[in-house]
Scaffold this active site. Structure first.
Site, PDB file in Angstrom:
ATOM      1  N   HIS A   8      44.908  45.524  44.149  1.00  0.00           N
ATOM      2  CA  HIS A   8      44.110  45.651  42.924  1.00  0.00           C
ATOM      3  C   HIS A   8      42.845  46.484  43.165  1.00  0.00           C
ATOM      4  O   HIS A   8      42.391  46.657  44.299  1.00  0.00           O
ATOM      5  CB  HIS A   8      43.717  44.264  42.397  1.00  0.00           C
ATOM      6  CG  HIS A   8      42.880  43.485  43.375  1.00  0.00           C
ATOM      7  ND1 HIS A   8      41.532  43.696  43.538  1.00  0.00           N
ATOM      8  CD2 HIS A   8      43.208  42.491  44.252  1.00  0.00           C
ATOM      9  CE1 HIS A   8      41.061  42.872  44.459  1.00  0.00           C
ATOM     10  NE2 HIS A   8      42.053  42.137  44.911  1.00  0.00           N
ATOM     11  N   GLU A  85      47.147  35.839  45.703  1.00  0.00           N
ATOM     12  CA  GLU A  85      46.396  36.011  46.948  1.00  0.00           C
ATOM     13  C   GLU A  85      46.420  34.737  47.791  1.00  0.00           C
ATOM     14  O   GLU A  85      46.675  33.629  47.280  1.00  0.00           O
ATOM     15  CB  GLU A  85      44.948  36.400  46.636  1.00  0.00           C
ATOM     16  CG  GLU A  85      44.019  36.571  47.838  1.00  0.00           C
ATOM     17  CD  GLU A  85      44.434  37.654  48.824  1.00  0.00           C
ATOM     18  OE1 GLU A  85      45.528  37.508  49.431  1.00  0.00           O
ATOM     19  OE2 GLU A  85      43.682  38.630  49.001  1.00  0.00           O
TER      20      GLU A  85
END
Length: 533
Positions: A8, A85
């Site tokens: 990201h 994550e």
């Protein structure tokens, strides 16, 4: 068919040097530009994607949306918990540098990058590896072999685990791959990154150690510079001194400003108001001392109280868990305003010859060491956002490391090359010690019961207690207050105060961290699987 991976864009947690983990944190302005550039790079590949697989966290979804918008066309968006994550447990939302300083390099490496490691209360390396490997082998590979082109938008540790799986890296050989934000990589790229990282691991480990030990290294550099001058008796030409100071401070400023978007200065009013009462008190006391005790060392103490923060305070904020934004706002504003007050303090009672040259020198240093590097950093952020993010993430330690030779150059240049007068030395030590202590006591008393957020309070302490020693030297020298000794003692005291401050910060932080780690030390927590959405 092709599989490409993208971490990201930069998030607010990245910008503030925090572990985000599974907490949601928005993209910064740089992160949005990075995602756009990633979309353009992916589009340039000429691949028509059939599927975009994305983590359920907002920063990844926002990045995927921006990339998809740049790509156009039709695709299937697949959101999967397997791409979330890593859970950092008690380290979540904590300052990365303080974690490293509190637990040490070896423990930090084991917790985050060791194949048997696990952040306290978080997800182990093995569980992270297994879920990513399972997703690659059971989801991505079959679809790719069935003729589908796939884009995966996820997070640092997830993309790194894909690299481990794709490159066939043995668990014990894994190292932090330093995957940058928003850089599209293919499976072949992941294999290449893995091979390259094996060759550069020593350099990146050195950078981590510099970050952890920076204040001690800076104080050591100051001691080394003074010792070298006492041993060699070689004067440093003023032009060489100024050039070295500007270059090294500029390098530190450049890397510090790479993390910051220019729009942060729009909130300067709020930050200044929180520091204004203490700053006004310092200015009032400083002016009284400078004018009432003109011609004595006490006047130099007064000048100390009038100084703006040092240009390196934003770097210290990142290292010590400050808000960072508040530090930048206060440093920039005070560096523009307070020099005028200092000028008034030394001009009216003294009418110093050559004062104009000192002012001109300070303006030149301010431009070369702060304005131009900050401008260069902002230009790079706009023109090449992915590159700027990569430099800020992987090479930011160079900005801190520049402070070590800076300290050595300053003390080498200022240390007298002749004999040292014991009485003058004692007087200089007393003036510097009293000044540095007064700044810290005033800041602590002011912050007591103020109710400021922890990060902003830390920044206020740093900016109030780390004065711009170079501006003080420019004006204190002509005053003749034993400057031959006062200057090097003040410089050494300035650099030596850094490890002292850090010791107190880290000790307090380590105590709280140990308590949190103790509470999290339960088997059920240490091996829990990824959250389900």
């Amino acid at each position: 068919m092709a599989i490409h991976f993208v971490r990201h864009g930069e998030s607010l947690a990245n910008e503030q040097n925090l572990f985000a983990g599974r907490q949601n944190t928005p993209l910064t302005a740089l992160g949005v530009r990075q995602a756009r550039q990633a979309g353009d790079r992916v589009a340039a590949l000429g691949v028509r994607y059939d599927e975009i697989h994305v983590s359920p966290l907002d920063r990844a979804k926002h990045t995927a949306e921006i990339i998809a918008d740049r790509l156009g066309g039709r695709y299937e968006l697949i959101e999967s918990d397997a791409l979330v994550e890593r859970d950092f447990g008690v380290f979540t939302a904590q300052n990365k540098s303080l974690i490293k300083k509190s637990i040490g390099f070896r423990a930090y490496t084991e917790h985050f990058h060791g194949s048997t490691g696990c952040p306290p209360g978080g997800e182990s390396w093995r569980l992270l590896h297994d879920r990513v490997r399972s997703y690659y082998e059971r989801v991505l590979l079959p679809r790719s072999r069935a003729g589908k082109n796939i884009l995966v938008v996820a997070h640092k540790y997830v993309v790194e685990m894909f690299a481990v799986v794709v490159a066939g890296i043995a668990a014990e050989d894994y190292r932090d791959l330093k995957i940058p934000n928003a850089r599209p990589v293919s499976e072949a790229d992941l294999r290449r990154i893995s091979r390259t990282r094996a060759k550069t691991s020593a350099l990146h480990d050195f950078g981590e150690l510099v970050e952890i030990r920076l204040p001690v290294l800076v104080a050591g550099g100051a001691a080394l510079g003074a010792s070298a001058q006492l041993a060699s008796h070689v004067p440093l030409p003023p032009r060489v001194f100024t050039t070295a100071v500007v270059a090294l401070l500029g390098l530190s400023t450049f890397f510090g400003m790479l993390r910051l978007h220019s729009g942060v200065l729009r909130g300067v009013g709020t930050s200044i108001r929180k520091a204004l009462p203490l700053t006004c008190l310092r200015v009032a006391v400083g002016l009284v001392l400078a004018w009432m005790f003109a011609g004595s060392p006490v006047s130099s103490l007064g000048l100390f109280l009038l100084l703006p923060p040092a240009l390196l305070t934003p770097a210290l904020s990142l290292l010590w868990g400050g808000d960072y934004f508040a530090s930048v706002r206060q440093t920039v504003t005070a560096s523009l305003v307070l020099p005028v007050v200092v000028l008034a303090a030394v001009w009216f009672p003294h009418r110093i010859p050559g004062l104009g040259a000192a002012v001109t020198g300070y303006v030149a240093v301010l431009a070369g060491a702060m304005a131009l590097p900050a401008l260069a950093a902002q230009v790079l952020r706009r023109r090449s956002p992915i590159r700027a993010g990569q430099l800020a993430t992987n090479w930011n330690w160079l900005g801190g490391a520049a402070l070590v030779p800076l300290a050595a150059v300053v003390t080498f240049a200022l240390t007298p090359d002749g004999g040292v007068d014991a009485t003058g030395l004692l007087q200089a030590v007393v003036v510097v010690a009293v000044t540095l202590l007064a700044l810290r006591v005033a800041a602590v008393v002011y912050l007591r019961n103020r109710g400021l957020p922890a990060g902003e309070a830390r920044d206020l302490y740093i900016t109030q207690c780390t004065p711009n020693i170079f501006l003080w030297l420019a004006f204190a020298g002509p005053l003749g207050h034993g400057a031959a000794l006062l200057a090097p003692v003040a410089a050494f005291g300035f650099f030596a105060a850094m490890p002292a401050d850090e010791f107190l910060f880290v000790r307090r932080y380590r105590r709280n961290l140990r308590a949190a780690m103790t509470l999290s030390a339960r088997p059920a927590l240490a091996h829990r699987p990824a959250h389900q959405s």
